[in-house]
Design a protein around this motif. Sequence first.
Motif, mmCIF file in Angstrom:
data_model
loop_
_atom_site.group_PDB
_atom_site.id
_atom_site.type_symbol
_atom_site.label_atom_id
_atom_site.label_comp_id
_atom_site.label_asym_id
_atom_site.label_seq_id
_atom_site.Cartn_x
_atom_site.Cartn_y
_atom_site.Cartn_z
ATOM 1 N N ARG A 17 61.611 -42.378 32.796
ATOM 2 C CA ARG A 17 61.656 -42.855 31.405
ATOM 3 C C ARG A 17 60.936 -44.206 31.279
ATOM 4 N NH1 ARG A 17 67.284 -42.618 28.297
ATOM 5 N NH2 ARG A 17 66.971 -40.453 28.876
ATOM 6 N N GLY A 18 61.198 -45.089 32.230
ATOM 7 C CA GLY A 18 60.531 -46.399 32.222
ATOM 8 C C GLY A 18 59.027 -46.254 32.412
ATOM 9 N N ASP A 19 58.630 -45.313 33.277
ATOM 10 C CA ASP A 19 57.191 -45.100 33.508
ATOM 11 C C ASP A 19 56.514 -44.604 32.235
ATOM 12 O OD1 ASP A 19 57.702 -45.867 36.053
ATOM 13 O OD2 ASP A 19 57.209 -43.962 37.015
ATOM 14 N N TYR A 20 57.176 -43.681 31.531
ATOM 15 C CA TYR A 20 56.627 -43.198 30.249
ATOM 16 C C TYR A 20 56.515 -44.360 29.257
ATOM 17 C CZ TYR A 20 56.801 -38.073 31.036
ATOM 18 O OH TYR A 20 56.581 -36.782 31.472
ATOM 19 N N LEU A 21 57.553 -45.200 29.218
ATOM 20 C CA LEU A 21 57.543 -46.331 28.274
ATOM 21 C C LEU A 21 56.426 -47.319 28.605
ATOM 22 C CD1 LEU A 21 61.350 -47.074 27.739
ATOM 23 C CD2 LEU A 21 59.708 -46.263 26.036
ATOM 24 N N ARG A 22 56.237 -47.587 29.895
ATOM 25 C CA ARG A 22 55.176 -48.516 30.293
ATOM 26 C C ARG A 22 53.797 -47.931 29.988
ATOM 27 N NH1 ARG A 22 59.270 -50.278 33.919
ATOM 28 N NH2 ARG A 22 59.215 -48.269 34.964
ATOM 29 N N ALA A 23 53.661 -46.608 30.133
ATOM 30 C CA ALA A 23 52.394 -45.956 29.770
ATOM 31 C C ALA A 23 52.164 -46.084 28.269
ATOM 32 C CB ALA A 23 52.425 -44.491 30.188
ATOM 33 N N ALA A 24 53.230 -45.910 27.484
ATOM 34 C CA ALA A 24 53.112 -46.040 26.025
ATOM 35 C C ALA A 24 52.747 -47.478 25.655
ATOM 36 C CB ALA A 24 54.425 -45.648 25.365
ATOM 37 N N PHE A 25 53.318 -48.433 26.373
ATOM 38 C CA PHE A 25 53.008 -49.842 26.103
ATOM 39 C C PHE A 25 51.523 -50.120 26.362
ATOM 40 C CE2 PHE A 25 52.608 -54.263 27.512
ATOM 41 C CZ PHE A 25 53.175 -54.921 26.426
ATOM 42 N N GLY A 26 51.023 -49.616 27.499
ATOM 43 C CA GLY A 26 49.594 -49.800 27.828
ATOM 44 C C GLY A 26 48.704 -49.153 26.783
ATOM 45 N N THR A 27 49.112 -47.946 26.325
ATOM 46 C CA THR A 27 48.339 -47.232 25.307
ATOM 47 C C THR A 27 48.289 -48.034 24.010
ATOM 48 O OG1 THR A 27 49.085 -45.154 26.284
ATOM 49 C CG2 THR A 27 48.203 -45.044 24.056
ATOM 50 N N LEU A 28 49.440 -48.535 23.588
ATOM 51 C CA LEU A 28 49.496 -49.298 22.335
ATOM 52 C C LEU A 28 48.691 -50.596 22.444
ATOM 53 C CD1 LEU A 28 53.219 -48.771 21.259
ATOM 54 C CD2 LEU A 28 51.164 -47.765 20.241
ATOM 55 N N ALA A 29 48.746 -51.222 23.620
ATOM 56 C CA ALA A 29 47.979 -52.460 23.819
ATOM 57 C C ALA A 29 46.480 -52.175 23.702
ATOM 58 C CB ALA A 29 48.315 -53.065 25.183
ATOM 59 N N ALA A 30 46.028 -51.086 24.349
ATOM 60 C CA ALA A 30 44.600 -50.729 24.274
ATOM 61 C C ALA A 30 44.215 -50.399 22.835
ATOM 62 C CB ALA A 30 44.320 -49.539 25.191
ATOM 63 N N LEU A 31 45.079 -49.656 22.166
ATOM 64 C CA LEU A 31 44.810 -49.257 20.776
ATOM 65 C C LEU A 31 44.730 -50.495 19.875
ATOM 66 C CD1 LEU A 31 44.426 -46.444 19.585
ATOM 67 C CD2 LEU A 31 46.816 -46.467 18.885
ATOM 68 N N ALA A 32 45.599 -51.463 20.132
ATOM 69 C CA ALA A 32 45.599 -52.697 19.331
ATOM 70 C C ALA A 32 44.295 -53.463 19.518
ATOM 71 C CB ALA A 32 46.796 -53.565 19.727
ATOM 72 N N VAL A 33 43.800 -53.518 20.776
ATOM 73 C CA VAL A 33 42.528 -54.215 21.037
ATOM 74 C C VAL A 33 41.390 -53.523 20.289
ATOM 75 C CG1 VAL A 33 40.801 -54.644 22.841
ATOM 76 C CG2 VAL A 33 43.188 -55.193 23.266
ATOM 77 N N ILE A 34 41.364 -52.187 20.363
ATOM 78 C CA ILE A 34 40.286 -51.425 19.715
ATOM 79 C C ILE A 34 40.355 -51.612 18.194
ATOM 80 C CG2 ILE A 34 39.328 -49.118 19.330
ATOM 81 C CD1 ILE A 34 40.644 -48.344 22.076
ATOM 82 N N ALA A 35 41.549 -51.446 17.630
ATOM 83 C CA ALA A 35 41.705 -51.534 16.171
ATOM 84 C C ALA A 35 41.373 -52.939 15.684
ATOM 85 C CB ALA A 35 43.133 -51.159 15.787
ATOM 86 N N ALA A 36 41.879 -53.946 16.386
ATOM 87 C CA ALA A 36 41.611 -55.329 15.962
ATOM 88 C C ALA A 36 40.122 -55.625 16.034
ATOM 89 C CB ALA A 36 42.396 -56.296 16.846
ATOM 90 N N SER A 37 39.452 -55.129 17.081
ATOM 91 C CA SER A 37 38.013 -55.377 17.216
ATOM 92 C C SER A 37 37.241 -54.685 16.100
ATOM 93 C CB SER A 37 37.514 -54.866 18.571
ATOM 94 O OG SER A 37 38.257 -55.421 19.603
ATOM 95 N N LEU A 38 37.584 -53.436 15.834
ATOM 96 C CA LEU A 38 36.856 -52.673 14.814
ATOM 97 C C LEU A 38 37.069 -53.266 13.419
ATOM 98 C CD1 LEU A 38 37.461 -48.991 15.978
ATOM 99 C CD2 LEU A 38 35.266 -50.126 15.783
ATOM 100 N N MET A 39 38.267 -53.758 13.169
ATOM 101 C CA MET A 39 38.576 -54.236 11.815
ATOM 102 C C MET A 39 38.093 -55.661 11.572
ATOM 103 S SD MET A 39 42.296 -52.484 11.445
ATOM 104 C CE MET A 39 42.643 -52.857 9.745
ATOM 105 N N SER A 40 37.909 -56.429 12.659
ATOM 106 C CA SER A 40 37.570 -57.832 12.443
ATOM 107 C C SER A 40 36.124 -58.150 12.774
ATOM 108 C CB SER A 40 38.483 -58.720 13.285
ATOM 109 O OG SER A 40 38.206 -58.491 14.643
ATOM 110 N N HIS A 41 35.496 -57.317 13.605
ATOM 111 C CA HIS A 41 34.170 -57.672 14.096
ATOM 112 C C HIS A 41 33.132 -57.583 12.986
ATOM 113 C CE1 HIS A 41 31.862 -58.516 17.731
ATOM 114 N NE2 HIS A 41 30.868 -57.885 17.136
ATOM 115 N N VAL A 42 32.311 -58.596 12.911
ATOM 116 C CA VAL A 42 31.232 -58.622 11.910
ATOM 117 C C VAL A 42 29.913 -58.432 12.643
ATOM 118 C CG1 VAL A 42 30.113 -59.998 10.115
ATOM 119 C CG2 VAL A 42 32.584 -60.189 10.496
ATOM 120 N N PHE A 43 29.107 -57.517 12.160
ATOM 121 C CA PHE A 43 27.802 -57.268 12.808
ATOM 122 C C PHE A 43 26.848 -58.442 12.608
ATOM 123 C CE2 PHE A 43 29.459 -53.073 12.807
ATOM 124 C CZ PHE A 43 28.865 -52.464 13.867
#
Lengths: 286, 293
Positions: free
Chosen positions: B267-293
């Motif tokens: 259960r903890g391993d699944y949760l830690r995997a979900a945490f890593g996934t959400l962290a990666a998703l947050a980096v991608i979303a924040a970059s896409l939404m804030s980055h100016v060309f």
Amino acid sequence: MQPRIVTKAPPWHGWVTADLFLLSTASGTFTMAAMVVLLRPWEMDALARAAFLIVFPLMLADLACLILDLGDPARFHHMLRTFKPSSPMSVGVWTISAFSFIAFLAFIAEILDWPQSAIRSIAAAGLVPALVAGAYKGVLFSATAQPGWRRMRWLGGAFAVSSASMGAGLMLALAAGAGQPGAARLFRFIVMWLLVLNALAVRRVMGSTATTGHLSDVGDRRAALRVSLCYTGFIVAGLGVPIVLCAIGGGNSTIDGLTAAIVLGGGLASRQFLVALPHRSAPNRT
Amino acid sequence: MGILADLFYPFRRPAQPPARPATGFFTDTTLCIGCKACEVACKQWNQLPSDGFNFTGDSYDNTQALSGTTWRHVVFVEQFPQPQKTESGFAPEALDIEALLAEPPAGRWLMMSDVCKHCGIAPCEIACPTGALIVNEFSNIYVQNDICNGCGYCVAACPFGVIARSPLDGHAHKCTLCYDRQRDDMPPACAKACPTGSIQFGPIDELRVRAHARLEELDARGVSGAYLYGDSPSASYSALNAFFLLIDKPDRYGLPNDPERPQLHLRGDYLRAAFGTLAALAVIAASLMSHVF
């Protein structure tokens, strides 16, 4: 005296390494393309569409590796007899099945030039399976009795971030190859921060293995030292070098290509290292 | 028609037989004489192929380990003083006959017939993605050979190094606790063949009573250090339906000292995997939404 290793290394070799690499690349690339389609479609639509065309062939190759790795490949469909959340492999099989179907739909949508709304729907539907497909292998490995793997509590998190960075690396290569400097700049930025996150995750994996005193669980002290050196090598060469390249290589498509190659090559090398770990620990028991 | 039948056959679910009393093995290592009758009986009854006519040089152990084609393995552990090595070879005085025959003896020979532990909560059965590994009506862990596709995840999950994929058919195999014989009210072939009663078969509750009585008997005879391995659950592992009476540390016999269920942190391993996934998703979303060309 170090207790003798009594576990048997699983019969997993090259096909599994190839599967890990292809699945991570495919799921990461789909995630990146889907996020682009959902959040910034007006600027990089063509790039996302090209990515969707790549993901499905990658998944086909991945499925071939998964089947060929079985002791009895003709029985691959037996995997679909049950769904067991207690078995990460069972969770993965169903996730991959769903993700492959959505990757197929995305591929067909691009070939047949379906409307943007349909592609956005497919991207949204595929996001969760793609993310789970990118992460579950880490849990699959950590939930075993194998020396090295069994203490890697953060391996699932590390796989999630690594898959995303490999997908971003492929998108960077596509952007550089297509001559889109704006998109390349964006993906360079994403790759850099994902690699920083990846370094933190690898550090957690290494920490959970070493601090519990079980790094020596891979064999003797010399083997443990080799493992430590490999970890350090992955952090420096596979993560540190591309981070520096991302920071300094603005606007140069050759450096962008090199960065993408190192990110993908590092992903492949680290996966091969991981698959080989129990075999190194118990060489006579494979 | 044949292909279709093959395709749909594994999805058929026949009715389960009614539950019977849980059975298992109690292996008393103090009674084992290393005759390997159990290995032979197992090979013979289960029609398992030979592993080759090998000489390992490791005591009398030419079998070496349990495998997909060897479901019983007699472990030999020699605990004798090592002769002192001198410039001219090994010192003869260390092999003095008087010293070897002295009481208490200067050394001993441990022997144990190893087998699948038929764990109360079996990691292999939990890990199996096809449902080929099941808990049968005798509470034994059984591999359905017509279902297994040789994915190898059970091999990775077993903390005892028991189950293995056979190179002959690509499927995972291990001790069935002679399921076919049990269904006909016969004891497993190894227990039947054991000439000293080291391998005892029966209802698991009865075996536990017998094992504790044996411990008391050994204690009364002055045998110190005897204990039961796997007769009761530990903090990290279930009780074993094939448990052992040992007189030295488990790892001396090739058993893990503190086995741990691999799915303990799932259960903890699944949760830690979900945490890593959400962290990666947050980096991608924040970059896409804030980055100016």
